[in-house]
Design a protein around this motif. Structure first.
Motif, PDB file in Angstrom:
ATOM      1  N   VAL A   1      -1.252   9.853  -2.047  1.00 34.18           N
ATOM      2  CA  VAL A   1      -2.246  10.675  -1.197  1.00 34.18           C
ATOM      3  C   VAL A   1      -3.493   9.506  -1.299  1.00 34.18           C
ATOM      4  O   VAL A   1      -3.663   8.466  -1.892  1.00 34.18           O
TER       5      VAL A   1
ATOM      6  N   CYS B   1       4.170  19.290  -4.005  1.00 32.87           N
ATOM      7  CA  CYS B   1       3.499  19.149  -2.647  1.00 32.87           C
ATOM      8  C   CYS B   1       3.740  20.193  -1.812  1.00 32.87           C
ATOM      9  O   CYS B   1       4.805  20.888  -2.063  1.00 32.87           O
TER      10      CYS B   1
ATOM     11  N   TYR C   1       6.610  10.298  -4.279  1.00 34.01           N
ATOM     12  CA  TYR C   1       6.223  10.843  -3.004  1.00 34.01           C
ATOM     13  C   TYR C   1       5.244   9.947  -2.413  1.00 34.01           C
ATOM     14  O   TYR C   1       4.610   9.251  -3.159  1.00 34.01           O
TER      15      TYR C   1
ATOM     16  N   THR D   1      -4.426  17.418  -2.024  1.00 32.81           N
ATOM     17  CA  THR D   1      -2.921  17.806  -1.983  1.00 32.81           C
ATOM     18  C   THR D   1      -1.993  16.960  -1.411  1.00 32.81           C
ATOM     19  O   THR D   1      -2.417  16.345  -0.458  1.00 32.81           O
ATOM     20  N   CYS D   2      -0.644  16.942  -1.895  1.00 27.55           N
ATOM     21  CA  CYS D   2       0.153  16.162  -1.513  1.00 27.55           C
ATOM     22  C   CYS D   2       1.070  16.850  -0.587  1.00 27.55           C
ATOM     23  O   CYS D   2       1.376  18.007  -0.684  1.00 27.55           O
ATOM     24  N   TYR D   3       1.522  16.152   0.666  1.00 25.65           N
ATOM     25  CA  TYR D   3       2.550  16.705   1.473  1.00 25.65           C
ATOM     26  C   TYR D   3       3.722  15.764   1.804  1.00 25.65           C
ATOM     27  O   TYR D   3       3.675  14.533   1.769  1.00 25.65           O
TER      28      TYR D   3
ATOM     29  N   ASN E   1       0.518  13.424   4.831  1.00 27.71           N
ATOM     30  CA  ASN E   1      -0.762  13.375   3.761  1.00 27.71           C
ATOM     31  C   ASN E   1      -2.155  13.212   4.756  1.00 27.71           C
ATOM     32  O   ASN E   1      -2.864  13.987   4.184  1.00 27.71           O
TER      33      ASN E   1
ATOM     34  N   LYS F   1      -0.246   6.782  -7.391  1.00 30.31           N
ATOM     35  CA  LYS F   1      -0.585   8.352  -7.055  1.00 30.31           C
ATOM     36  C   LYS F   1      -1.293   8.161  -5.843  1.00 30.31           C
ATOM     37  O   LYS F   1      -1.186   9.196  -5.133  1.00 30.31           O
ATOM     38  N   THR F   2      -2.275   7.293  -5.728  1.00 28.59           N
ATOM     39  CA  THR F   2      -3.034   7.254  -4.415  1.00 28.59           C
ATOM     40  C   THR F   2      -2.691   6.010  -3.589  1.00 28.59           C
ATOM     41  O   THR F   2      -1.932   4.929  -4.132  1.00 28.59           O
TER      42      THR F   2
ATOM     43  N   TRP G   1       9.641  17.540  -6.117  1.00 29.55           N
ATOM     44  CA  TRP G   1       8.246  17.421  -5.178  1.00 29.55           C
ATOM     45  C   TRP G   1       7.824  18.591  -4.716  1.00 29.55           C
ATOM     46  O   TRP G   1       6.682  18.844  -4.305  1.00 29.55           O
TER      47      TRP G   1
END
Length: 417
Positions: free
Chosen positions: A285, A362, A282, A291-293, A199, A157-158, A358
């Motif tokens: 981040v 996101c 995705y 917040t994810c983009y 991101n 996730k990160t 997603w």
């Protein structure tokens, strides 16, 4: 007498049928998607014609590499079809400015699309729309679920978790951590820089600030993605420098790599080649809770030939393209090409559904170089290709890449001077 009457009645019926069929309008559709011919003939056209008696559709694609030249030739000669399939951004804007694409801003179906969705087919100030958005492609990472299970890693996730996963896969030694080469260049920018970049520059916020001249390519949000790319090389496998795009596809689908930096257009092809279960995640981040983009990039639209004699029928068709029915047919016929309308869609393909889900988690953006910023020389899109490769290979620092691209953009783009 009875026989004469019967013959007369039959003739009258035949004449009426002929008159009715003469009133049918046939809309000819120009497109570069010649691989979609069967989908149009078997699914899209029958569905539309069943709902709209009196309007017939004829799909007449050209070879992709020849489409722009063939279409321009037909438009200049007055022989182009009623409906024009639109590439995103400058190619279609040039057709609109030349008077070949009609203004469809007030089309009822346009209400189903967001500003981001419409950006590929609107004027620079977003005041006029000239194509209905049909589909986008989404960027992220496709992974081999069997490989993840064997190595004992989970979806990251990160950014820190992402590199921890790559380290563990590399240490295990049974899989190349990521299948991507730098020989063809464009992957490093498209599935690298513009995949992870949103991101950092916060999607549309940063992209629009760059266009406005309020941010520069030397600013931290634009250099930081290069810093991540600079750390990818040890995970790409031996000989990645000479590895082509088809090589990378083969390495992943043959089960030799655990992760594939991807565009969703790979979904249907990979489904037919991989004999293992795939998932997608995705771009991770930087910190938990951010917040994810995602790059949810406008890919294909459809508009109306300004010279068509069948404008009302063409508008009827374009409104239908904005409907839930069209979106569902198109998305399930071409998994990985996602509808851009807000109309509800149910996808049957689980990997495609994973990508499109997603959008609910996101913020969506589009590739940073595609609108306005690649009209001059040097071309920012092409420069991003070679900068991404140079950074991955350690031939250029992230800071130097940012400065080189900024200097090139400022040399011709007034808001960046």
């Amino acid at each position: 007498m009875k026989k004469t009457t019967l013959i007369g009645a039959m003739l009258a019926t035949t004449m009426l049928a002929g008159a009715a069929s003469a009133e049918d309008v046939t809309l000819t559709i120009e497109s570069w998607r010649n691989d979609d011919l069967a989908i149009w003939q078997d699914k899209i056209i029958p569905a539309f014609e069943a709902e709209h008696p009196g309007i017939k559709l004829k799909f007449t694609p050209s070879a992709p590499a020849e489409y722009n030249a063939v279409l321009n030739s037909k438009l200049d000669a007055g022989s182009a079809g009623d409906i024009i399939t639109c590439r995103p951004f400058d190619a279609s804007q040039a057709l609109f400015e030349a008077g070949h694409l009609a203004d469809i801003t007030d089309l009822e179906g346009m209400a189903n699309f967001s500003a981001v969705s419409k950006s590929g087919w609107s004027t620079d100030d977003a005041s006029v729309q000239y194509c209905v958005p049909m589909a986008s492609v989404i960027h992220g990472f496709i992974y081999n679920k069997d490989a993840f299970a064997e190595v004992g890693v989970e979806v990251p996730k990160t950014e820190a978790e992402f590199f921890a996963v790559l380290d563990k896969i590399k240490e295990d030694g049974n899989y190349t951590p990521m299948a991507m080469g730098t020989n063809d260049q464009w992957e490093a920018a498209t599935m690298g820089y513009n995949n992870i970049g949103p991101n950092y520059w916060k999607g549309e916020e940063g992209r629009l600030a760059l266009i406005a001249g309020d941010q520069k390519l030397t600013d931290e949000p634009w250099v930081a993605p290069y810093r991540q790319l600079a750390k990818w090389a040890p995970y790409l496998g031996d000989g990645y420098e000479a590895q082509t795009y088809p090589d990378s596809q083969n390495i992943f689908t043959l089960g030799r790599a655990a992760i594939y930096p991807a565009g969703s257009w790979e979904v249907s092809g990979f489904n037919g080649l991989a004999d293992f279960e795939m998932g997608a995640f995705y771009p991770p981040v930087q910190n938990a809770g951010d917040t994810c983009y995602i790059s949810d990039h406008t890919d294909i639209g459809i508009g109306m030939n300004a010279a068509t004699p069948n404008a009302e029928a063409a508008k009827t068709f374009l409104n239908w393209v904005g409907s839930s029915e069209f979106a569902t047919i198109f998305a399930n016929a071409l998994p990985g090409f996602f509808p851009l309308s807000s109309a509800p869609v149910t996808l049957e393909d689980p990997l495609a559904q994973e990508f499109i889900s997603w959008r609910g988690e996101c913020e969506s953006s589009i590739r940073s170089t595609y609108q306005i910023l690649s009209r001059g020389t040097p071309n920012l899109e092409n420069e991003t290709w070679n900068a991404s490769v140079a950074v991955i290979k350690g031939e250029e620092s992230p800071e130097d890449a940012g400065k080189r691209l900024q200097d090139g953009l400022a040399s011709w783009y007034d808001p960046q001077k």
